[in-house]
Each structure stands twice: as structure tokens, then as C-alpha cells.
Design a protein around this motif. Structure first.
Motif, PDB file in Angstrom:
ATOM      1  N   ALA A  20      38.210  48.499  26.812  1.00 32.37           N
ATOM      2  CA  ALA A  20      38.055  47.280  27.616  1.00 32.37           C
ATOM      3  C   ALA A  20      36.741  46.589  27.288  1.00 32.37           C
ATOM      4  CB  ALA A  20      38.126  47.626  29.099  1.00 32.37           C
ATOM      5  N   LEU A  21      35.678  47.373  27.068  1.00 32.23           N
ATOM      6  CA  LEU A  21      34.397  46.772  26.675  1.00 32.23           C
ATOM      7  C   LEU A  21      34.507  46.078  25.327  1.00 32.23           C
ATOM      8  CD1 LEU A  21      31.762  49.472  27.746  1.00 32.23           C
ATOM      9  CD2 LEU A  21      32.168  47.238  28.788  1.00 32.23           C
ATOM     10  N   LYS A  22      35.259  46.698  24.391  1.00 32.61           N
ATOM     11  CA  LYS A  22      35.440  46.065  23.079  1.00 32.61           C
ATOM     12  C   LYS A  22      36.187  44.745  23.212  1.00 32.61           C
ATOM     13  CE  LYS A  22      36.208  48.361  19.329  1.00 32.61           C
ATOM     14  NZ  LYS A  22      36.788  49.196  18.270  1.00 32.61           N
ATOM     15  N   GLU A  38      22.681  49.551  31.601  1.00 33.75           N
ATOM     16  CA  GLU A  38      22.418  48.382  32.443  1.00 33.75           C
ATOM     17  C   GLU A  38      23.076  48.483  33.812  1.00 33.75           C
ATOM     18  OE1 GLU A  38      20.294  46.233  31.471  1.00 33.75           O
ATOM     19  OE2 GLU A  38      20.121  47.040  29.439  1.00 33.75           O
ATOM     20  N   THR A  39      24.227  49.125  33.899  1.00 31.94           N
ATOM     21  CA  THR A  39      25.015  49.107  35.139  1.00 31.94           C
ATOM     22  C   THR A  39      24.992  50.422  35.911  1.00 31.94           C
ATOM     23  OG1 THR A  39      27.015  49.716  33.899  1.00 31.94           O
ATOM     24  CG2 THR A  39      26.573  47.356  34.211  1.00 31.94           C
ATOM     25  N   GLN A  40      24.999  51.552  35.231  1.00 30.86           N
ATOM     26  CA  GLN A  40      25.036  52.855  35.892  1.00 30.86           C
ATOM     27  C   GLN A  40      24.121  53.852  35.172  1.00 30.86           C
ATOM     28  OE1 GLN A  40      29.594  52.827  35.803  1.00 30.86           O
ATOM     29  NE2 GLN A  40      29.202  54.003  37.680  1.00 30.86           N
ATOM     30  N   PRO A  41      22.819  53.587  35.200  1.00 34.03           N
ATOM     31  CA  PRO A  41      21.903  54.480  34.461  1.00 34.03           C
ATOM     32  C   PRO A  41      21.936  55.919  34.980  1.00 34.03           C
ATOM     33  CG  PRO A  41      20.676  52.981  35.888  1.00 34.03           C
ATOM     34  CD  PRO A  41      22.087  52.502  35.884  1.00 34.03           C
ATOM     35  N   GLY A  42      22.155  56.099  36.269  1.00 27.65           N
ATOM     36  CA  GLY A  42      22.234  57.453  36.821  1.00 27.65           C
ATOM     37  C   GLY A  42      23.394  58.239  36.238  1.00 27.65           C
ATOM     38  N   LEU A  43      24.546  57.590  36.075  1.00 29.69           N
ATOM     39  CA  LEU A  43      25.712  58.237  35.469  1.00 29.69           C
ATOM     40  C   LEU A  43      25.430  58.574  34.009  1.00 29.69           C
ATOM     41  CD1 LEU A  43      28.678  59.113  35.332  1.00 29.69           C
ATOM     42  CD2 LEU A  43      29.301  56.699  34.951  1.00 29.69           C
ATOM     43  N   LEU A  44      24.743  57.678  33.325  1.00 32.84           N
ATOM     44  CA  LEU A  44      24.414  57.918  31.918  1.00 32.84           C
ATOM     45  C   LEU A  44      23.506  59.140  31.773  1.00 32.84           C
ATOM     46  CD1 LEU A  44      24.414  57.057  28.940  1.00 32.84           C
ATOM     47  CD2 LEU A  44      22.504  55.535  29.462  1.00 32.84           C
ATOM     48  N   VAL A  45      22.451  59.215  32.596  1.00 31.62           N
ATOM     49  CA  VAL A  45      21.533  60.355  32.519  1.00 31.62           C
ATOM     50  C   VAL A  45      22.254  61.649  32.876  1.00 31.62           C
ATOM     51  CG1 VAL A  45      19.503  61.396  33.598  1.00 31.62           C
ATOM     52  CG2 VAL A  45      19.445  58.997  32.911  1.00 31.62           C
ATOM     53  N   LEU A  59      38.411  57.009  30.511  1.00 36.25           N
ATOM     54  CA  LEU A  59      37.166  56.602  29.849  1.00 36.25           C
ATOM     55  C   LEU A  59      37.428  55.930  28.510  1.00 36.25           C
ATOM     56  CD1 LEU A  59      34.887  59.691  30.621  1.00 36.25           C
ATOM     57  CD2 LEU A  59      34.611  57.374  31.494  1.00 36.25           C
ATOM     58  N   THR A  60      38.441  56.412  27.777  1.00 36.57           N
ATOM     59  CA  THR A  60      38.765  55.788  26.490  1.00 36.57           C
ATOM     60  C   THR A  60      39.274  54.366  26.706  1.00 36.57           C
ATOM     61  OG1 THR A  60      39.390  57.992  25.698  1.00 36.57           O
ATOM     62  CG2 THR A  60      39.975  56.133  24.312  1.00 36.57           C
ATOM     63  N   MET A 111      38.753  44.944  33.781  1.00 32.78           N
ATOM     64  CA  MET A 111      39.519  46.147  33.441  1.00 32.78           C
ATOM     65  C   MET A 111      38.590  47.351  33.354  1.00 32.78           C
ATOM     66  SD  MET A 111      41.682  46.951  29.969  1.00 32.78           S
ATOM     67  CE  MET A 111      42.140  48.639  29.556  1.00 32.78           C
ATOM     68  N   HIS A 112      37.411  47.157  32.765  1.00 39.60           N
ATOM     69  CA  HIS A 112      36.449  48.258  32.631  1.00 39.60           C
ATOM     70  C   HIS A 112      36.043  48.784  34.007  1.00 39.60           C
ATOM     71  CE1 HIS A 112      33.013  50.555  31.103  1.00 39.60           C
ATOM     72  NE2 HIS A 112      32.328  50.043  32.107  1.00 39.60           N
ATOM     73  N   ARG A 113      35.718  47.880  34.935  1.00 43.20           N
ATOM     74  CA  ARG A 113      35.294  48.299  36.272  1.00 43.20           C
ATOM     75  C   ARG A 113      36.415  49.038  36.992  1.00 43.20           C
ATOM     76  NH1 ARG A 113      32.072  43.494  36.182  1.00 43.20           N
ATOM     77  NH2 ARG A 113      33.899  42.238  36.753  1.00 43.20           N
ATOM     78  N   ASN A 114      37.629  48.535  36.856  1.00 47.11           N
ATOM     79  CA  ASN A 114      38.768  49.182  37.528  1.00 47.11           C
ATOM     80  C   ASN A 114      38.996  50.596  37.005  1.00 47.11           C
ATOM     81  OD1 ASN A 114      39.267  46.941  39.130  1.00 47.11           O
ATOM     82  ND2 ASN A 114      40.690  46.021  37.641  1.00 47.11           N
ATOM     83  N   GLU A 115      38.867  50.763  35.707  1.00 45.95           N
ATOM     84  CA  GLU A 115      39.053  52.097  35.140  1.00 45.95           C
ATOM     85  C   GLU A 115      37.952  53.043  35.622  1.00 45.95           C
ATOM     86  OE1 GLU A 115      41.532  53.181  33.491  1.00 45.95           O
ATOM     87  OE2 GLU A 115      42.580  51.334  32.985  1.00 45.95           O
TER      88      GLU A 115
END
Length: 839
Positions: free
Chosen positions: A519-521, A570-577, A513-514, A527-531
Motif C-alpha cells: 500500500a505504501l508503494k 515518522e508515524t509509529q517510532p515506538g513500534l519501529l524501535v 504487513l506485506t 489502505m496502509h492505515r487500515n491494514e
């Protein structure tokens, strides 16, 4: 042996111009020195470095035996009790506190000279009993085993060290009390507060004659030396005054720390000493030649239990004498000298450096505790020295490998140094190619980064911190990278260190996750999606629970969503909640903080509720939150459902769960009563979102946990004029068992729903409402005719069929209207009568 530092606590000195040889003397008031000889007392003005000037003189009624100053007046004692008998004890004994009453020594308080009304304010409190056994292995005289210099020293409450309040004598509140007494070769300092404890023992290098205790020093005189020792009074008082001492917030050198001698200064012929503010008053006298008396053997000494032994000197002419005022230097000046002295130990990395800096720290503390004696400029200078001393101690504990290295944290906090300033003091040079970072520095940096300080390290310092933790604490590297203070870290540098980590010993999902956050920065979405694909959603939630700052950070007291959280929205709101729910269930985030997080994340103000927050509330219900917050959740959700229904407001994002999902997965959402569907279908409600909100609200009302009575006042925005509003009102009134009200509303608004309603709701003890309420109401409405005549008639026929089955013939006849048409009711009467014959 007490360690000796060759420092300079004493400054200038001057002679007091006494006319007679002093016998007793003391200081008092703002600047007065009182000197007694025989029946005469001389008073001198003592002001700073200026010469001592005579002020006045007065006579007493008798020879002055003891002289003491109080706030009201000077006390001259002309009576004296003397007890020089030497008692041989079988063994030494120490009794503390109330146990000292067991010593057998009787103490009686006499009220001579006290007004009767004041006697009640005086009482005897037993503090300490100590009995010493003399060392008889060598030839000693009785003078060698006498106690002297008994003294009680109070320290008063001062408030915060940074407080500007000055304590007047009327405002003083006792904080700590200390008791000192001395033998010729050893002194004892006790703390007397909640309990009596021995704090320090002073071993003198030669026989002492007298000692005087101050909050900062212990001054001791021998025949030829003035000695200055450190004391632990301020360390003990600090712990009584501030409960945060000895925590991660504040620290203070321990009371148990060894005392030391700051200076032993030659002074010929010392006879007596007293202390007054920043002055030490000394009486010197050159002794005439003495003829020593023959010393007797120990056996002979022990045989004389009722006598005392004195040296006898032949009568000769009086020797010369002087009364000196020795000024002690300012605490700040002595503090600076001690800091300079400590630099000699700096490179050796020894405990001596910590010891001397601790002594310097306590010196400043003691001066600040007596802030009423300070001018504003002096106090500011002392406060600056206090912070500086905390920084020096922080440096010591951060660099030296000691069991107390964790003290670097509170001392650095008290120093007021920023994290960047602390890091700037670190020696980053590598001598043998391998950098070693001591535990104290690591502990301080790690703790500071966890505290969400409003301080952002530069890219250079952030890189040094990453390198430091990679070497010393690799398991903490993912955590420190999530700190807001590390915002400026180069993501490429961070990823390079993360990839080198051996994750076998700790959570690999946290490292993943780190790296995804970095990768987002870097704007590397691939890379972010693969992680993110390398672990299941459940493991990702566990990773966020391990490090909440991947999603939520605190800056200047405000909740701030991270870039990672914005991306998940925006991409995974279910995971965020699910992740925020996990944080709440593990006490990593509070209820209000979570609500604020979603509002800020979705760019809404305090009065606007985003759908993602509604999703979170629904998820909390599904997750079976504690009963404490259950009704609060019901209120939040129903208020939002009602508001959107009343305003016909669609959610700003697609809800994560449908009403069917909630009914199937959450026990708090009940099955909606079937008659509700009949009622709703009577009008066209094409809006899918509107229907979803309505179904969720209806399902909550039908659930087993909902407190209906508390919700009635909040239904007002939902008008009964709409079938949606009517369904909610009727559901609530039904739960409150207001069935007649509900029947009236349904007959008026939707007659076709009456029979389904009655079939579902009017059971058991409410069954009688079929013929007591429904039947007469329908008959009455049929008489009136109107556009709903056929609906009423159809409903009446169904009711008659049911009532004919339920009632006996006579009872059935009694409930039929008297003016009804016989032909219409005859089939039902026949059925009721046949039912009886059949049975």
C-alpha cells in the motif's frame, strides 16, 4: 551390467616405428615413449597429433623385465618374482586399512640399494587385503581367475578450480590416492585416503587382459576390444579438496553413482596397454594358430593345489605385431558430445539425462584437477565448460521430480548464471491449463530470494515468480515479496495475490504487513492505515520478526531501511524501535547492524547519534539484554548523555521514554539521591531536554549495574563548573566512596546540599565523617567568614545537633574546636549531658 554409451573418446591413431617387437613399453617426461625389447630400449618423441619420431636408443645390462618412468630416471627391472600358484579359499574376504594386517601375509621392507640415511623415509602401510573364491560351477582355467593391473593413482592438491597457480613437482601435495586391480571379468577401484573404501566395481562384457587407470577414464583391453569406462576419482578428490562440496554452495556428482562404458572399440589382437598424457599406447599381435589343450574337469583342477595350468602352443613362426598410439580427444570436445547425447533424454525426464550430464561434469572436473598439464587457453575453455555443465545439471534438478531436486541450487550457483538467466531457461508454457512447478526450481528461487542477491528482477519476471509461488508454495509468498530482488513487482499484482491467500494455515499478520508495505508503494495511505489497525502492536512486532526484510534489507553489503521503516519512523517510532528490538532478541539482526540501521534511517553519519538510536539503546536496557553487552550499552548511553549535556545539544526527535519511565520500568536505572535535587535546584535549568538527559545520566549512575570506575575518564567534557556537571562528578565519586572529596566540593559550591548529602550517604561505618570531617571543616570556614557564612553556620548547627545525639559527652568535647565560643556550644553540651542522665 554397466550401461554403454556409444561416444567417441578416442581420436586419431598412428603406428610407432619400432625396429624390434616390443616386450615392454611406457610413457614419461614431456613427450617420450620408451619401448624395450630384450636388452635394447628405443625412445620415441610423441607430440600431439604429429607423427611419432625416433629419438634415441640404448642398451641395458640384461633383459628388460619391467619398464617404468620416474622424474629422475627410467627404472629397468631385471629381476622378477612370479607366483602363479592357485590357492583354493574357503570363502572370500575383504580387510581394509590396518585390519588388513590380520590377513597373516607378512611383508618385509628390504633396504637393498638404498642409502642408510634414506631408509628412515620408507615404511610399510597396510591398505587392503582381498581374497577371492573362484566360481567352480563351470570349467575354468587358472588364467580366468588371475588378478592383473594393480595400480595406485595419486591426485594432487590443485587449489580453487579458478586458480591460476600451476603446481610444479616440488609444490605437489597429495590429495587423494586410488587403488585399482582387476580380475578377468571384473575390476575394483578403491579410494585410499583417510580410510580405505570401495568406490566402483566394473563388470566387463568379456574377459579382460589388462587395464590402466587415469584420473578421467579406465581403459581396458580384451583380445579384440579397447574399452573406455568412466571413473569417480575426481568426485572423491573434490570432496577431499573442498569442504563446501555437498552444501548449498557447491555440489558434485556422488562417488556412488554407477559407472558407465563410453565406448567399446574393435581392435584385433590386443596384448598390452599403457597410458601417457592424452595417449593410449597399444600393442597388437596376430596370434598364430593354436592347438587347444584338453581342458581338465574342475575336480582335477582342485586336486592340483601346487601346480598351475597353462595353454601350450606348438612352436611356430612369430606372428605380425604393431605398436599403436591412440590419441584421446580433448576433454572439452568429449564433453560437448556428451551434452549433445544427453539431449536425447531431455524430453523424457529420466535419470539417464542427469547421469550422462554428471559424467560430463566429472570429465571436466578431472581435467581441471590436472591443470598443470593445461595451457592458459585450454584452462579457460575448460572453466567455461565447467560452468556450462553446472547450468545443465541445475536445469535437470530444477525440472525433474527427484529426491535430489535441492541440488539445483548449488549447481546453479556454480554455473555463474544470474537468477534472471535461470528463469529465462524455464518453460513457462501451460499445456493442460494447470502449471506445475517442480521442487528444484522452487527451492532454488526461494533460497536465492532469501540470500539478498544484488539482482533486481524485471517487472515481468517478478510477476512470474509471484504466480509460481502462489501455485506451488503460497505460504512463502509474503516472504518472497519482501526480497530486494522483487523490488520491481507491480504492487497491484502483489496485493491481488495476497488477497487470494488462505491465511488459515500460516501467519495472517505477515500477510497484513506485506499488504501494508505494498500500500505504501502504491501511495495508498488509507489502505496502509487500515491494514496496520487490524492487529495489535504486539502482533505487528511478531510479524516483523517473522520477516525482517519488511524493515531492513541488505544491498551491496550495506544495511538499507525500507520504505516501510521510513514511514514508521515518522508515524509509529515506538513500534519501529520495539520491532528492531524483537529482531535483535531473536538473533535476526546484530548489534552493529541495528545501530547502523538507525543511523542510516535518520540520515546521520557514523559520528552522529540520532535520538531514535538512543531510544533503541534505552529499550535494550529495559528489555534486560545479556550481561555481555550490558556495559557496552552503559558506555553508549552515558557517552551520548554527556556529549549532549556538554554541548547543550537537544535531541533531534522527542525521546520515547522519560527518565521517570525508565526508573519505573528498568532496574538498571536507579532512584536519584535526594541531595541531588537540592544541588540542581540551586541553579535555574529551564531546558526540559537538558534536564531529561541529566536525570537519565544521574539515574544510571545511581543504578546497581553501572561500572563507575570505567566511566571516570569519560566525564571530562562535563565540567564541574556547572551544577549539572558537579552533580554527576559527586555521584560518581560517592559510588567510589571518595566521601571527603565530595564534602569539600559541596561545601565550596553548594553548602545547602551538604546536610542532605551527609544524611543520605554517611551511614554506618562512614558515620564518623560527621564529626571527623564535616564538623571541623565547617568550623574552619565559619572562622574565615565570607558570603556563605550564614549557610555554613546553619549547617554547623544541624551537625552539632546530630553529633550531640551520636557521641558521649567526653567524645563530644574532644571533637569541639578548642578556640570555639563556649556560649555557642553550651546548649549542645547540655543536651549531650542530659541525654546521659535520661538514659
Amino acid at each position: 551390467m554397466v550401461q554403454l554409451y556409444n561416444l567417441h573418446p578416442f581420436g586419431s591413431q598412428q603406428v610407432v616405428p619400432c625396429k624390434l617387437e616390443p616386450e615392454r613399453f611406457c610413457g614419461g617426461g614431456r613427450d617420450a615413449l620408451f619401448v624395450a625389447a630384450g636388452c635394447k630400449v628405443e625412445v620415441f618423441a610423441v607430440a600431439g597429433q604429429e607423427l611419432c619420431q625416433p629419438r634415441c636408443a640404448f642398451s641395458t645390462l640384461g633383459r628388460v623385465l619391467r619398464l617404468a618412468y620416474s622424474e629422475a630416471d627410467i627404472s629397468n627391472e631385471t629381476l622378477q618374482l612370479e607366483s602363479d600358484d592357485f590357492v583354493i579359499c574357503q570363502k572370500p574376504m575383504e580387510l581394509l586399512g590396518e585390519k588388513s594386517q590380520q590377513s597373516g601375509v607378512s611383508v618385509t621392507l628390504e633396504s637393498t640399494g638404498l642409502a642408510d640415511e634414506k631408509i628412515k623415509y620408507f615404511h610399510v602401510q597396510h591398505l587392503l587385503y582381498r581374497r577371492f573364491a573362484p566360481d567352480i560351477s563351470s570349467y575354468v582355467l587358472s588364467d580366468d581367475i588371475k588378478l592383473h593391473s594393480l595400480q595406485l593413482l595419486p591426485i594432487y592438491q590443485t587449489g580453487s578450480l579458478t586458480s591460476e597457480r600451476k603446481n610444479s613437482s616440488q609444490e605437489k601435495e597429495l590429495l587423494s590416492l586410488f587403488c585399482f586391480f582387476s580380475l578377468p571379468h571384473v575390476g575394483y577401484l578403491y579410494m585410499v585416503v583417510k580410510s580405505v573404501e570401495l568406490m566402483s566395481v566394473y563388470q566387463y562384457p568379456e574377459k579382460s587382459q589388462q587395464a590402466v587407470l587415469t584420473p578421467q577414464f579406465l581403459h581396458v583391453i580384451t583380445s579384440n576390444n579397447l574399452q573406455c569406462y568412466t571413473v569417480r576419482c575426481s568426485a572423491a578428490a573434490a570432496r577431499e579438496e573442498d569442504p563446501y562440496v555437498d552444501t548449498t554452495l557447491k555440489a558434485c556428482p556422488p562417488v556412488s553413482m554407477d559407472v558407465c562404458a563410453l565406448r567399446i572399440q574393435l581392435f584385433i589382437g590386443l596384448k598390452a596397454i599403457c597410458h601417457f598424457k592424452n595417449h593410449v599406447i597399444l600393442l597388437t599381435k596376430a596370434d598364430p594358430e593354436t592347438i587347444p589343450e584338453r581342458r581338465e574337469s574342475p575336480k582335477r583342477l582342485l586336486s592340483r593345489k601346487g601346480t598351475s595350468v597353462n595353454l601350450k602352443t606348438p612352436p611356430v613362426a612369430e606372428a605380425g605385431w604393431n605398436l599403436y598410439i591412440v590419441n584421446t580427444i580433448s576433454p572439452v570436445q568429449l564433453y560437448k558430445e556428451m551434452v549433445d547425447y544427453s539431449n536425447t533424454y531431455k524430453t523424457a525426464k529420466t535419470q539417464s539425462c542427469i547421469h550422462l550430464l554428471s559424467e560430463a561434469h566429472l570429465l571436466v572436473r578431472a581435467a581441471l584437477m590436472d591443470a598443470s598439464q593445461l595451457e592458459p587457453g585450454e584452462k579457460a575453455e575448460l572453466l567455461e565448460a565447467f560452468k556450462e555443465s553446472c547450468g545443465h545439471l541445475g536445469d535437470c534438478y530444477s525440472r525433474l521430480d527427484t529426491q535430489y531436486s535441492h541440488l539445483a541450487l548449488p549447481y546453479y550457483k556454480m554455473s555463474g548464471l544470474s537468477m534472471a538467466e535461470v528463469l529465462a531457461r524455464v518453460d513457462w508454457a501451460v499445456e493442460d491449463g494447470s502449471q506445475k512447478y517442480e521442487r528444484g526450481l522452487i527451492f532454488y528461487i526461494n533460497h536465492s530470494l532469501y540470500e539478498n542477491l544484488d539482482e533486481e528482477l524485471s517487472e515481468e519476471l517478478a510477476a512470474k515468480v509471484v504466480q509460481m509461488f502462489y501455485v506451488a508454495e503460497p505460504k512463502q509468498l509474503p516472504h518472497i515479496l519482501c526480497s530486494p530482488s522483487m523490488k520491481n513487482i507491480d504492487p497491484l499484482t502483489a496485493v491481488s495475490y495476497l488477497r487470494k491467500l488462505d491465511t488459515s494455515g500460516f501467519s495472517s499478520v505477515l500477510v497484513t504487513l506485506t499488504k501494508a508495505a505494498m500500500a505504501l508503494k502504491m501511495r495508498d495511505l488509507d489502505m496502509h492505515r487500515n491494514e496496520m489497525k487490524s492487529h495489535s502492536e504486539m502482533k505487528l512486532v511478531c510479524g516483523f520478526i517473522l520477516e525482517p526484510r519488511l524493515l531492513i534489507q541488505q544491498r551491496k553489503g550495506q544495511t538499507v531501511p525500507t520504505e516501510f521503516a521510513v514511514h514508521l519512523k515518522e508515524t509509529q517510532p515506538g513500534l519501529l524501535v520495539a520491532s528492531v528490538l524483537g529482531l535483535q532478541k531473536n538473533n535476526k539482526i546484530g548489534i552493529e547492524e541495528a545501530d547502523s540501521f538507525f543511523k542510516v534511517l535518520c540520515g546521520k553519519d557514523e559520528d552522529t547519534i540520532p535520538q531514535l538510536l538512543v531510544d533503541f539503546w534505552e529499550a535494550q536496557l529495559v528489555a534486560c539484554v545479556p550481561d555481555v553487552v550490558l556495559q557496552e550499552l552503559f558506555f553508549k548511553l552515558t557517552s551520548q548523555y554527556i556529549w549532549r549535556l556538554s554541548k547543550r545539544q537537544s535531541p533531534d526527535t522527542t525521546p520515547l521514554r522519560t527518565s521517570e519511565d525508565l526508573i519505573n520500568t528498568c532496574s538498571h536505572y536507579g532512584l536519584i539521591s535526594p541531595w541531588v535535587n537540592v544541588l540542581i535546584s540551586s541553579e535555574s535549568l529551564a531546558d526540559k531536554n537538558y534536564m531529561e538527559d541529566l536525570s537519565k545520566l544521574q539515574s544510571l549512575i545511581c543504578g546497581p549495574s553501572f561500572d563507575i570506575a570505567s566511566m571516570i575518564p569519560f566525564l571530562e567534557p562535563l565540567s564541574e563548573d556547572t551544577v549539572a556537571g558537579l552533580s554527576v562528578h559527586v555521584l560518581c565519586r560517592t559510588r567510589l566512596e571518595e566521601y571527603e572529596w565530595c564534602i569539600d566540593r559541596l561545601l565550596e559550591r553548594c553548602p545547602e546540599a551538604v546536610i542532605p548529602y551527609a544524611n543520605h550517604e554517611l551511614k554506618e561505618e562512614n558515620r564518623t565523617l560527621w564529626w571527623k570531617k564535616l564538623l571541623p571543616e565547617l568550623c574552619q570556614r565559619i572562622k574565615c567568614g565570607g558570603e556563605k557564612y550564614q549557610l555554613y553556620l546553619s549547617s554547623l548547627k544541624e551537625i552539632l545537633s546530630i553529633v550531640a545525639v551520636e557521641l558521649q559527652l567526653r567524645d563530644f568535647l574532644n571533637v569541639l574546636p578548642e578556640d570555639g565560643t563556649a556560649a555557642f556550644f553550651l546548649p549542645y553540651l547540655l543536651y549531650c549531658s542530659r541525654k546521659k542522665s535520661l538514659t
